[in-house]
Motif scaffolding. Structure first.
Motif, PDB file in Angstrom:
ATOM      1  N   TYR A  70     -12.045   4.184  21.753  1.00 25.57           N
ATOM      2  CA  TYR A  70     -11.032   5.165  21.349  1.00 25.57           C
ATOM      3  C   TYR A  70      -9.631   4.659  21.657  1.00 25.57           C
ATOM      4  O   TYR A  70      -9.397   4.008  22.674  1.00 25.57           O
ATOM      5  N   HIS A  71      -8.701   4.975  20.762  1.00 27.33           N
ATOM      6  CA  HIS A  71      -7.295   4.659  21.011  1.00 27.33           C
ATOM      7  C   HIS A  71      -6.431   5.647  20.231  1.00 27.33           C
ATOM      8  O   HIS A  71      -6.888   6.276  19.274  1.00 27.33           O
ATOM      9  N   PHE A  72      -5.186   5.778  20.666  1.00 26.81           N
ATOM     10  CA  PHE A  72      -4.243   6.622  19.951  1.00 26.81           C
ATOM     11  C   PHE A  72      -3.505   5.778  18.923  1.00 26.81           C
ATOM     12  O   PHE A  72      -3.193   4.619  19.167  1.00 26.81           O
ATOM     13  N   GLN A  73      -3.218   6.374  17.779  1.00 25.65           N
ATOM     14  CA  GLN A  73      -2.500   5.675  16.727  1.00 25.65           C
ATOM     15  C   GLN A  73      -1.616   6.660  15.967  1.00 25.65           C
ATOM     16  O   GLN A  73      -1.888   7.864  15.951  1.00 25.65           O
ATOM     17  N   SER A  74      -0.581   6.132  15.355  1.00 22.12           N
ATOM     18  CA  SER A  74       0.240   6.974  14.493  1.00 22.12           C
ATOM     19  C   SER A  74      -0.511   7.218  13.193  1.00 22.12           C
ATOM     20  O   SER A  74      -1.386   6.443  12.804  1.00 22.12           O
ATOM     21  N   ARG A  75      -0.179   8.295  12.528  1.00 23.23           N
ATOM     22  CA  ARG A  75      -0.846   8.620  11.276  1.00 23.23           C
ATOM     23  C   ARG A  75      -0.434   7.633  10.191  1.00 23.23           C
ATOM     24  O   ARG A  75       0.742   7.305  10.054  1.00 23.23           O
ATOM     25  N   PRO A  76      -1.402   7.132   9.406  1.00 24.01           N
ATOM     26  CA  PRO A  76      -1.095   6.133   8.377  1.00 24.01           C
ATOM     27  C   PRO A  76       0.006   6.561   7.418  1.00 24.01           C
ATOM     28  O   PRO A  76       0.807   5.730   6.978  1.00 24.01           O
ATOM     29  N   GLU A  77       0.062   7.844   7.087  1.00 26.04           N
ATOM     30  CA  GLU A  77       1.065   8.302   6.124  1.00 26.04           C
ATOM     31  C   GLU A  77       2.492   8.209   6.660  1.00 26.04           C
ATOM     32  O   GLU A  77       3.461   8.360   5.903  1.00 26.04           O
ATOM     33  N   LEU A  78       2.630   7.952   7.953  1.00 26.98           N
ATOM     34  CA  LEU A  78       3.957   7.818   8.550  1.00 26.98           C
ATOM     35  C   LEU A  78       4.413   6.362   8.653  1.00 26.98           C
ATOM     36  O   LEU A  78       5.541   6.094   9.062  1.00 26.98           O
ATOM     37  N   SER A  79       3.536   5.432   8.278  1.00 30.77           N
ATOM     38  CA  SER A  79       3.808   4.014   8.476  1.00 30.77           C
ATOM     39  C   SER A  79       5.087   3.553   7.778  1.00 30.77           C
ATOM     40  O   SER A  79       5.856   2.751   8.310  1.00 30.77           O
ATOM     41  N   GLU A  80       5.314   4.063   6.570  1.00 32.40           N
ATOM     42  CA  GLU A  80       6.500   3.663   5.806  1.00 32.40           C
ATOM     43  C   GLU A  80       7.785   3.930   6.578  1.00 32.40           C
ATOM     44  O   GLU A  80       8.733   3.146   6.545  1.00 32.40           O
ATOM     45  N   PHE A  81       7.817   5.040   7.300  1.00 38.42           N
ATOM     46  CA  PHE A  81       9.023   5.427   8.033  1.00 38.42           C
ATOM     47  C   PHE A  81       9.091   4.759   9.399  1.00 38.42           C
ATOM     48  O   PHE A  81      10.153   4.338   9.857  1.00 38.42           O
ATOM     49  N   LEU A  82       7.943   4.640  10.056  1.00 41.47           N
ATOM     50  CA  LEU A  82       7.908   4.006  11.374  1.00 41.47           C
ATOM     51  C   LEU A  82       8.241   2.522  11.290  1.00 41.47           C
ATOM     52  O   LEU A  82       8.716   1.929  12.271  1.00 41.47           O
ATOM     53  N   ALA A  83       8.000   1.921  10.121  1.00 42.22           N
ATOM     54  CA  ALA A  83       8.295   0.494   9.945  1.00 42.22           C
ATOM     55  C   ALA A  83       9.769   0.191  10.168  1.00 42.22           C
ATOM     56  O   ALA A  83      10.143  -0.934  10.503  1.00 42.22           O
ATOM     57  N   LYS A  84      10.626   1.198  10.015  1.00 41.78           N
ATOM     58  CA  LYS A  84      12.059   0.994  10.202  1.00 41.78           C
ATOM     59  C   LYS A  84      12.415   0.698  11.658  1.00 41.78           C
ATOM     60  O   LYS A  84      13.532   0.281  11.973  1.00 41.78           O
ATOM     61  N   LEU A  85      11.470   0.929  12.560  1.00 39.47           N
ATOM     62  CA  LEU A  85      11.698   0.606  13.969  1.00 39.47           C
ATOM     63  C   LEU A  85      11.618  -0.892  14.220  1.00 39.47           C
ATOM     64  O   LEU A  85      12.011  -1.367  15.278  1.00 39.47           O
ATOM     65  N   TRP A  86      11.053  -1.641  13.250  1.00 39.28           N
ATOM     66  CA  TRP A  86      10.917  -3.090  13.368  1.00 39.28           C
ATOM     67  C   TRP A  86      11.661  -3.754  12.208  1.00 39.28           C
ATOM     68  O   TRP A  86      11.045  -4.173  11.227  1.00 39.28           O
ATOM     69  N   PRO A  87      12.993  -3.849  12.283  1.00 40.43           N
ATOM     70  CA  PRO A  87      13.776  -4.331  11.147  1.00 40.43           C
ATOM     71  C   PRO A  87      13.643  -5.826  10.853  1.00 40.43           C
ATOM     72  O   PRO A  87      13.984  -6.265   9.768  1.00 40.43           O
ATOM     73  N   GLU A  88      13.145  -6.613  11.804  1.00 38.68           N
ATOM     74  CA  GLU A  88      13.035  -8.048  11.546  1.00 38.68           C
ATOM     75  C   GLU A  88      11.918  -8.323  10.550  1.00 38.68           C
ATOM     76  O   GLU A  88      10.919  -7.616  10.486  1.00 38.68           O
ATOM     77  N   ARG A  89      12.098  -9.360   9.751  1.00 33.77           N
ATOM     78  CA  ARG A  89      11.098  -9.729   8.761  1.00 33.77           C
ATOM     79  C   ARG A  89       9.987 -10.531   9.429  1.00 33.77           C
ATOM     80  O   ARG A  89      10.243 -11.416  10.240  1.00 33.77           O
ATOM     81  N   SER A  90       8.757 -10.224   9.097  1.00 34.91           N
ATOM     82  CA  SER A  90       7.615 -10.950   9.641  1.00 34.91           C
ATOM     83  C   SER A  90       6.872 -11.657   8.513  1.00 34.91           C
ATOM     84  O   SER A  90       6.838 -11.165   7.390  1.00 34.91           O
ATOM     85  N   PRO A  91       6.293 -12.817   8.786  1.00 33.29           N
ATOM     86  CA  PRO A  91       5.507 -13.494   7.759  1.00 33.29           C
ATOM     87  C   PRO A  91       4.316 -12.634   7.371  1.00 33.29           C
ATOM     88  O   PRO A  91       3.863 -11.803   8.150  1.00 33.29           O
ATOM     89  N   ARG A  92       3.817 -12.807   6.177  1.00 35.47           N
ATOM     90  CA  ARG A  92       2.718 -11.979   5.701  1.00 35.47           C
ATOM     91  C   ARG A  92       1.549 -12.841   5.254  1.00 35.47           C
ATOM     92  O   ARG A  92       1.698 -14.030   5.004  1.00 35.47           O
ATOM     93  N   TYR A  93       0.381 -12.229   5.128  1.00 35.99           N
ATOM     94  CA  TYR A  93      -0.800 -12.954   4.702  1.00 35.99           C
ATOM     95  C   TYR A  93      -0.746 -13.232   3.208  1.00 35.99           C
ATOM     96  O   TYR A  93      -0.277 -12.422   2.426  1.00 35.99           O
ATOM     97  N   SER A  94      -1.256 -14.371   2.824  1.00 37.69           N
ATOM     98  CA  SER A  94      -1.313 -14.738   1.416  1.00 37.69           C
ATOM     99  C   SER A  94      -2.519 -14.074   0.754  1.00 37.69           C
ATOM    100  O   SER A  94      -3.441 -13.586   1.408  1.00 37.69           O
ATOM    101  N   ARG A  95      -2.499 -14.075  -0.575  1.00 37.56           N
ATOM    102  CA  ARG A  95      -3.644 -13.548  -1.329  1.00 37.56           C
ATOM    103  C   ARG A  95      -4.914 -14.315  -0.980  1.00 37.56           C
ATOM    104  O   ARG A  95      -5.993 -13.729  -0.859  1.00 37.56           O
ATOM    105  N   ALA A  96      -4.785 -15.634  -0.798  1.00 37.37           N
ATOM    106  CA  ALA A  96      -5.961 -16.449  -0.489  1.00 37.37           C
ATOM    107  C   ALA A  96      -6.592 -16.040   0.842  1.00 37.37           C
ATOM    108  O   ALA A  96      -7.820 -15.979   0.969  1.00 37.37           O
TER     109      ALA A  96
END
Length: 205
Positions: A70-96
Motif C-alpha cells: 500500500y502507498h499513498f498517491q495523488s489522483r491520476p486526473e490531477l497529474s496535468e496540474f501537479l506536473a507544474k511543480l516540476w518545471p524542468e524538462r526530463s528525458p522521455r522514453y522512446s516508442r521503441a
C-alpha cells in the motif's frame, strides 16, 4: 509481551507508516516493523486499511494497493496540474522502449530475439539496459535453445509504477501502448516527463 492498542491509534500508526515510507508497505511489512509490538490480526489490519481508503475517498490523494503493498498517491486526473511543480524538462522514453516493455509484459517470459521477431527490427542493448536499470524487467531464466538466451519478465516495480496488483489487471495490449505513448507525447508537449498512471510524478530516463 504484546501491547494493546486502540483502533484509532492503530489507524493513525498505519496511516503514518504508509505516508512516510519510501516504498509500498505490505501487511507483512507493517506487522514486522511498526506494529511488531502490538501484533494486530490480519483481519483487523485489513479493516483498518479499508477505513483509511474510505477516509480518503474523494480527496486529492488516495490509498492504493499495488503488487508490493500500500502507498499513498495523488489522483491520476490531477497529474496535468501537479506536473507544474516540476518545471524542468526530463528525458522521455522512446516508442521503441515502450513497445519492448509492452511485449515483455504481455508475452513474458520472452527472449530478446523473440521481441525482435515480433517488432521486425533489432532491439538495441541500450533499450534492454534502460528497462533493466529502471527495475521494470529482469532475467528470470534462459531458454533451452542454442546460445541459451535470457528470458525477460516484468517485476513488482513495474506493477507498482503502473498501479497494478497483478498482471491480470493489465489492459488490452493496444490500450496499454496507446496510454503509454499518449502520456509520453503529452509530457513532451508540456516540457515534462510522462506521469505514471499511479499519479506519482517521476523523471523518465
Amino acid at each position: 509481551m504484546k501491547r494493546a492498542i486502540a483502533d484509532n491509534q492503530l489507524l493513525q500508526l498505519v496511516e503514518a507508516a504508509i505516508f512516510t515510507a519510501e516504498q509500498p508497505l505490505s501487511l507483512q511489512d507493517l506487522q514486522s516493523t511498526v506494529l511488531e509490538d502490538f501484533a494486530p490480526s490480519k483481519k483487523k489490519l485489513q479493516a483498518i486499511l479499508a477505513q483509511i481508503t474510505q477516509d480518503y475517498a474523494g480527496r486529492g490523494v488516495q490509498l492504493q494497493e499495488t503488487a508490493s503493498g500500500y502507498h499513498f498517491q495523488s489522483r491520476p486526473e490531477l497529474s496535468e496540474f501537479l506536473a507544474k511543480l516540476w518545471p524542468e524538462r526530463s528525458p522521455r522514453y522512446s516508442r521503441a522502449v515502450l513497445e519492448t516493455l509492452a511485449l515483455i509484459a504481455y508475452r513474458q517470459p520472452i527472449t530478446r530475439g523473440e521481441i525482435e521477431d515480433i517488432r521486425g527490427v533489432s532491439v538495441s542493448s541500450q533499450i534492454m539496459r534502460t528497462l533493466l536499470d529502471r527495475g521494470w524487467v529482469k532475467v528470470v531464466g534462459h531458454k533451452e535453445v542454442p546460445g541459451r538466451p535470457g528470458l525477460y519478465a516484468t517485476t513488482a516495480e513495474f506493477l507498482d509504477y503502473f498501479g497494478l496488483q497483478s498482471l491480470s489487471q493489465l489492459p488490452e495490449l493496444t490500450t496499454f501502448r496507446q496510454l503509454s505513448l499518449a502520456e509520453n507525447e503529452a509530457g513532451a508537449e508540456d516540457g515534462m516527463a510522462a506521469t505514471p498512471p499511479s499519479g506519482r510524478q517521476e523523471s523518465i530516463v
